[in-house]
Design a protein around this motif. Structure first.
Motif, short mmCIF file in Angstrom:
data_model
loop_
_atom_site.label_atom_id
_atom_site.label_comp_id
_atom_site.label_asym_id
_atom_site.label_seq_id
_atom_site.Cartn_x
_atom_site.Cartn_y
_atom_site.Cartn_z
N UNK A 139 -35.45 73.79 29.05
CA UNK A 139 -35.73 73.73 27.62
C UNK A 139 -34.88 74.71 26.81
N UNK A 140 -34.27 75.69 27.48
CA UNK A 140 -33.42 76.67 26.79
C UNK A 140 -31.94 76.47 27.10
N UNK A 141 -31.62 75.36 27.76
CA UNK A 141 -30.25 75.17 28.23
C UNK A 141 -29.25 75.02 27.08
N UNK A 142 -29.60 74.23 26.06
CA UNK A 142 -28.66 74.02 24.95
C UNK A 142 -28.34 75.34 24.25
N UNK A 332 -20.39 69.83 26.53
CA UNK A 332 -21.06 70.57 27.59
C UNK A 332 -22.55 70.30 27.62
N UNK A 333 -23.18 70.26 26.44
CA UNK A 333 -24.61 70.01 26.39
C UNK A 333 -24.95 68.60 26.83
N UNK A 334 -24.16 67.62 26.40
CA UNK A 334 -24.39 66.24 26.83
C UNK A 334 -24.30 66.11 28.35
N UNK A 335 -23.31 66.74 28.94
CA UNK A 335 -23.12 66.64 30.39
C UNK A 335 -24.28 67.27 31.14
N UNK A 336 -24.68 68.47 30.74
CA UNK A 336 -25.74 69.18 31.46
C UNK A 336 -27.08 68.46 31.35
N UNK A 337 -27.40 67.93 30.17
CA UNK A 337 -28.69 67.27 29.98
C UNK A 337 -28.72 65.87 30.59
N UNK A 338 -27.58 65.25 30.76
CA UNK A 338 -27.54 63.89 31.28
C UNK A 338 -27.24 63.83 32.77
N UNK A 339 -27.25 64.97 33.47
CA UNK A 339 -26.88 65.01 34.88
C UNK A 339 -27.97 65.71 35.69
N UNK A 340 -28.44 65.12 36.78
CA UNK A 340 -29.41 65.81 37.66
C UNK A 340 -28.75 66.98 38.38
#
Length: 414
Positions: A139-142, A332-340
């Motif tokens: 939840x704090x990744x972005x 970067x945010x799209x990749x991290x949130x869309x990848x397991x």
């Protein structure tokens, strides 16, 4: 909760601050070394094509090793792999220090060290990108990405400035500082804990299937493919970093200190934009924002291409850096949130293959273009090409253009 308190809370996450400082030290060393090597090689050869070979020497090993590196990052400790890659980069700084102390340095030896350096960087990219989600909660990744990018720009700003000043005092001193910074990064990385690592590992398969799994995952998600490929061609065709030593010496006539300032201008713009994003995180219209940023990046590089005034060139690069920061943040945010998590190493490796390697390949493109057409035409062609790419991708990847919130692409956690 206020925006400022949200930023403060992410800094208090266990392991996040030491990780930031360690990465800060490593990026600081990389930036100093990039300026010093480019200037030293051009000083020894006075040949624009030599700058192209500086990029190519780093690109080839990254091209070969990035996919295997991503696979290893998904099957083994990412922290240990990162430590090993920083150790090899420290060794490269030591070798460059030894070469700079030689009474008659040979340029081919510099290329040989840069090949080894490119091998190490192939492992740094996927492990760094996929390690952050193991340190902070999802939840704090972005916000963590925004703060991390902002802090890194401090090194990207200070590194070239310090590199230019140190080179004026002697290249050996600059390489000694790089060596010390890499050692510091290693020491700070040791106590960092990966509290949010997923214990699930990729299923055993042939090496080729594991290596190419990241490519298959990205191809199946047009939004991610569009974001990565947009940045790839924007940097590959529009980047002017490789031309900065020539601009500093022959167009603007500002010397090594001016070269450091020009490189820092890009990072300063990114830092200022990173500060904005860390406080006012982008929450709506993220797809259109990425395309607008790439267009601004191309226009700013066009202004730089034709400028003969140092202050105007500095401002143009400043704006280009700010625009690039928006693009990097969204991608970067799209990749991290869309990848397991069990795929992040391989997906990050493909991302680095597209984006990280495009920096070195872009340097080769810029250097060869300058040798063929001249420095100013090469920079101008790159700016125009970036605008063409942005327009083409807006038509070809409409799903990316329509992305409103990051949550639109977020995958559910286990």
């Amino acid at each position: 909760m206020s925006l400022d308190s949200g930023r403060t809370r992410i800094l208090t996450q266990p392991g996040f601050l030491p990780f930031l400082i360690a990465r800060l030290a490593a990026v600081f060393a990389m930036q100093i070394q990039a300026v010093v090597v480019a200037w030293q090689v051009y000083d020894l050869t006075r040949d624009p094509l030599a700058l192209a070979y500086v990029g190519l020497a780093q690109f080839i090993p990254m091209l070969v090793l990035l996919l295997p590196a991503g696979d290893l990052a998904d099957r083994h400790s990412r922290k240990r792999l990162l430590a090993a890659s920083w150790l090899v980069q420290a060794l490269c700084s030591g070798l460059l220090l030894w070469l700079s102390l030689s009474p008659s340095p040979q340029v081919p030896y510099y290329y040989a060290v840069l090949v080894l350096y490119g091998c190490a960087r192939a492992f740094t990219g996927p492990t760094l990108q996929s390690l952050l989600p193991q340190i902070v909660p999802r939840e704090q990744l972005a916000r963590a990405i925004a703060v991390n990018s902002m802090i890194m720009k401090l090194a990207v700003i200070a590194g070239p400035l310090v590199g230019g000043l140190l080179y004026a005092l002697g290249g050996s001193l600059a390489y000694g500082v790089c060596l010390a910074a890499f050692v510091l990064a290693l020491m700070l990385l040791i106590p960092v804990q990966t509290r949010y690592a997923d214990s699930q590992r990729p299923p055993e398969a042939t090496a080729w299937r594991r290596f190419t799994a990241g490519i298959g995952y990205i191809r199946s998600r047009p939004i991610i493919l569009g974001a990565i490929s947009l940045d790839l061609f924007a940097v590959l065709l529009g980047g002017v970093v490789a031309l900065l030593p020539i601009y500093a010496q022959e167009v603007l006539q500002v010397g090594p200190e001016g070269l450091g300032a020009l490189r820092s201008a890009i990072a300063l713009g990114a830092l200022l934009m990173g500060m904005v994003l860390s406080v006012w995180a982008l929450s709506r219209h993220v797809g259109p924002a990425m395309f607008i940023a790439v267009i601004i990046f191309g226009v700013a590089n066009l202004v730089f291409a034709f400028s003969t005034l140092f202050w105007l060139s500095f401002v143009a690069l400043l704006i280009a850096g700010a625009a690039d920061m928006i693009s990097v943040y969204v991608r970067s945010t799209l990749i991290q949130l869309a990848t397991p998590d069990n795929m992040r190493g391989r997906v990050s490796a493909v991302n680095m293959l597209f984006i990280g390697s495009s920096n070195e390949l872009g340097e080769f493109r810029a250097g060869t273009s300058a040798a063929w057409f001249g420095t100013v035409p090469a920079a101008a062609i790159g700016g125009v090409a970036t605008l063409v790419v942005a327009g083409t991708w807006m038509w070809g990847f409409r799903s990316l253009l329509r992305v409103d919130k990051f949550s639109d692409v977020e995958i559910p956690t286990r």
